[in-house]
Motif scaffolding. Structure first.
Motif, PDB file in Angstrom:
ATOM      1  N   PHE A  10      41.951  35.287  25.335  1.00 48.95           N
ATOM      2  CA  PHE A  10      41.343  35.460  26.652  1.00 48.95           C
ATOM      3  C   PHE A  10      40.022  36.199  26.532  1.00 48.95           C
ATOM      4  O   PHE A  10      39.037  35.863  27.203  1.00 48.95           O
ATOM      5  CB  PHE A  10      42.276  36.215  27.594  1.00 48.95           C
ATOM      6  N   ALA A  11      39.956  37.205  25.660  1.00 49.68           N
ATOM      7  CA  ALA A  11      38.707  37.946  25.473  1.00 49.68           C
ATOM      8  C   ALA A  11      37.595  37.029  25.004  1.00 49.68           C
ATOM      9  O   ALA A  11      36.439  37.145  25.416  1.00 49.68           O
ATOM     10  CB  ALA A  11      38.922  39.087  24.477  1.00 49.68           C
ATOM     11  N   SER A  14      36.751  34.174  27.873  1.00 46.81           N
ATOM     12  CA  SER A  14      36.153  34.593  29.139  1.00 46.81           C
ATOM     13  C   SER A  14      34.630  34.560  29.113  1.00 46.81           C
ATOM     14  O   SER A  14      33.985  34.938  30.086  1.00 46.81           O
ATOM     15  CB  SER A  14      36.633  36.010  29.504  1.00 46.81           C
ATOM     16  N   ASP A  15      34.052  34.110  28.004  1.00 52.52           N
ATOM     17  CA  ASP A  15      32.599  33.985  27.892  1.00 52.52           C
ATOM     18  C   ASP A  15      32.122  32.787  28.711  1.00 52.52           C
ATOM     19  O   ASP A  15      32.623  31.674  28.543  1.00 52.52           O
ATOM     20  CB  ASP A  15      32.209  33.804  26.423  1.00 52.52           C
ATOM     21  N   ARG A  54      29.119  38.478  32.692  1.00 57.07           N
ATOM     22  CA  ARG A  54      30.365  39.255  32.706  1.00 57.07           C
ATOM     23  C   ARG A  54      30.282  40.491  33.599  1.00 57.07           C
ATOM     24  O   ARG A  54      31.293  41.127  33.868  1.00 57.07           O
ATOM     25  CB  ARG A  54      30.711  39.709  31.284  1.00 57.07           C
ATOM     26  N   TYR A  59      35.206  40.290  37.579  1.00 57.82           N
ATOM     27  CA  TYR A  59      34.986  39.133  36.698  1.00 57.82           C
ATOM     28  C   TYR A  59      36.288  38.684  36.030  1.00 57.82           C
ATOM     29  O   TYR A  59      36.621  37.497  36.026  1.00 57.82           O
ATOM     30  CB  TYR A  59      33.946  39.490  35.639  1.00 57.82           C
ATOM     31  N   GLU A  60      37.061  39.623  35.466  1.00 61.65           N
ATOM     32  CA  GLU A  60      38.272  39.240  34.738  1.00 61.65           C
ATOM     33  C   GLU A  60      39.269  38.554  35.650  1.00 61.65           C
ATOM     34  O   GLU A  60      39.860  37.532  35.289  1.00 61.65           O
ATOM     35  CB  GLU A  60      38.908  40.479  34.105  1.00 61.65           C
ATOM     36  N   SER A  61      39.456  39.090  36.841  1.00 61.15           N
ATOM     37  CA  SER A  61      40.383  38.463  37.785  1.00 61.15           C
ATOM     38  C   SER A  61      39.902  37.073  38.174  1.00 61.15           C
ATOM     39  O   SER A  61      40.695  36.127  38.291  1.00 61.15           O
ATOM     40  CB  SER A  61      40.512  39.347  39.029  1.00 61.15           C
ATOM     41  N   ILE A  63      38.112  35.028  36.319  1.00 54.10           N
ATOM     42  CA  ILE A  63      38.314  34.109  35.197  1.00 54.10           C
ATOM     43  C   ILE A  63      39.779  33.723  35.070  1.00 54.10           C
ATOM     44  O   ILE A  63      40.123  32.577  34.760  1.00 54.10           O
ATOM     45  CB  ILE A  63      37.796  34.727  33.888  1.00 54.10           C
ATOM     46  N   ARG A  64      40.691  34.669  35.320  1.00 49.01           N
ATOM     47  CA  ARG A  64      42.111  34.329  35.243  1.00 49.01           C
ATOM     48  C   ARG A  64      42.469  33.277  36.305  1.00 49.01           C
ATOM     49  O   ARG A  64      43.259  32.365  36.045  1.00 49.01           O
ATOM     50  CB  ARG A  64      42.964  35.582  35.409  1.00 49.01           C
ATOM     51  N   SER A  82      43.135  28.441  27.053  1.00 44.62           N
ATOM     52  CA  SER A  82      42.401  29.630  26.621  1.00 44.62           C
ATOM     53  C   SER A  82      42.051  29.554  25.143  1.00 44.62           C
ATOM     54  O   SER A  82      40.941  29.907  24.737  1.00 44.62           O
ATOM     55  CB  SER A  82      43.240  30.885  26.895  1.00 44.62           C
TER      56      SER A  82
END
Length: 384
Positions: A10-11, A14-15, A54, A59-61, A63-64, A82
């Motif tokens: 995921f890290a 997420s790009d 980013r 942002y993380e939420s 992308i999920r 992923s």
């Protein structure tokens, strides 16, 4: 070994650029929007917004949620998607070593051997692609371009399913790329960036080495099965690296190639190595090293034996120490012949227990290593 592979992927996934490459490869159509790019599926049933950077709040939420949408659109798990997005801009080689151990583990000695063999395998491809001539043994001093390439290669996490090692080779995208076209791996090789050419060389050379080993096994051919494939990148260094993927008592090893979505190619079949292959590859490497010297090596160590027929003239010397070739250091006992003056200095070094250094071309004959055309013999000063 990392235990949370989904977190790792995921890290990477997420790009925004990797996500865009993935969506492009799946036929999604981009449309510029404020704050990012809106991508619409080919059947217009789904749409996702890929943020421009980013630094966007939440942002993380966001992308999920994007991966949840992709999962629904494709009918596949988020973890599968992923993983594919995380390697969108890299060629990835997966080496399954198949040790006799619990899934996801390997005996430590075999693990160390496998990782070092993995490095040597990739390096052999980089040297073969950047070197100006075909050789059965690659030069001790590796080309600058190959060494610079190796600084950008990355190890990925290991996987279960026996013990799987991963290598990431970043691949530059095409300049001004707006769409992806599928190429055959061998078409327009010279137009490909150096990084992709190394991946292609690794695949071709590895297949060539396994084909040669099969010919030795099935047709009782000799070393010629390997030497006539030297132009494909088959050499002693490659064969030694491949033989290092073997496991004691384990099963068949396998190498899979995954190609960067930034420069997609047709799917390629995995390469399989059994224990018979490993034995032949190891023997072939020894014979190729015996047939062609390894140039530009330096031996540093102690004089452990001296011999000459008379009281004067040249004599034979044996040095036990380290062979330095610019990238590796190996412990060896090496034999060489020195002229009278250098032999006298070697005698004094032996009496004093001093360390000596000498350069030349290394060749193996049977179980012994000999240094041909020795030069620059010197007795090194004691460390302060």
């Amino acid at each position: 070994m990392m235990t949370d592979l989904r977190g790792f992927h995921f890290a990477q996934a997420s790009d925004p650029q990797r996500i865009s490459l993935y969506l492009m490869s799946r036929g999604w159509v981009p449309r510029e929007e404020q704050g990012g790019t809106l991508w619409i599926s080919h059947d217009e049933s789904y749409e996702v917004l890929v943020p421009g950077n980013r630094g966007m709040r939440g942002y993380e939420s966001h992308i999920r949620n994007l991966f949840k949408t992709l999962s629904a659109a494709e009918g596949r798990s988020e973890s599968q998607i992923s993983l594919e997005v995380s390697i969108a801009d890299a060629d990835v080689q997966y080496v399954c070593t198949a040790p006799e151990a619990d899934p996801g583990t390997t005996p430590i000695e075999e693990g160390v051997q496998a990782f070092e063999s993995l490095r040597q395998w990739v390096l052999s491809g980089a040297v073969a692609e950047s070197a100006g001539q075909v050789r059965l043994v690659q030069p001790a001093r590796k080309p600058t371009r190959a060494l610079e390439f190796m600084r950008n290669v990355r190890l990925g996490p290991t996987f279960e399913g026996s013990y799987i090692l991963t290598v990431y080779i970043p691949i530059p995208p095409k300049i001004g790329q707006t769409e992806l076209s599928l190429d055959h791996p061998q078409i327009n090789v010279l137009r490909q960036p150096f990084e992709r050419r190394v991946s292609l060389k690794l695949m071709a050379a590895t297949r060539g080495a396994i084909d040669a080993a099969d010919e030795v096994i099935q047709r009782r051919e000799g070393i010629e099965a390997f030497t006539r494939r030297a132009g494909e990148g088959v050499n002693a260094n490659l064969c030694e690296a491949l033989s290092g993927f073997a496991s004691r008592g384990g099963g068949e090893s396998r190498i899979d190639f995954s190609w960067a979505l930034s420069r997609p190619v047709e799917r390629t079949d995995p390469i399989r190595l059994n224990r018979d292959h490993m034995v032949i590859l190891r023997q072939a490497a020894q014979e190729m090293r015996a047939a062609e010297p390894e140039d530009d090596v330096t031996v540093v160590g102690a004089v452990v034996r001296l011999h000459r027929e008379g009281a004067s003239g040249p004599g034979e010397v044996s040095i036990a120490g380290i062979i330095e070739d610019g990238t590796n250091e190996r412990l060896r006992r090496v034999w060489l012949e020195l002229a009278e003056e250098a032999y006298s200095r070697a005698t004094r070094a032996h009496q004093d227990g001093a360390t000596v250094s000498v350069a030349g071309s290394l060749v193996r004959r049977g179980n012994r290593y000999y240094l041909q055309n020795p030069s620059g013999f010197a007795v090194l000063p004691d460390p302060p």
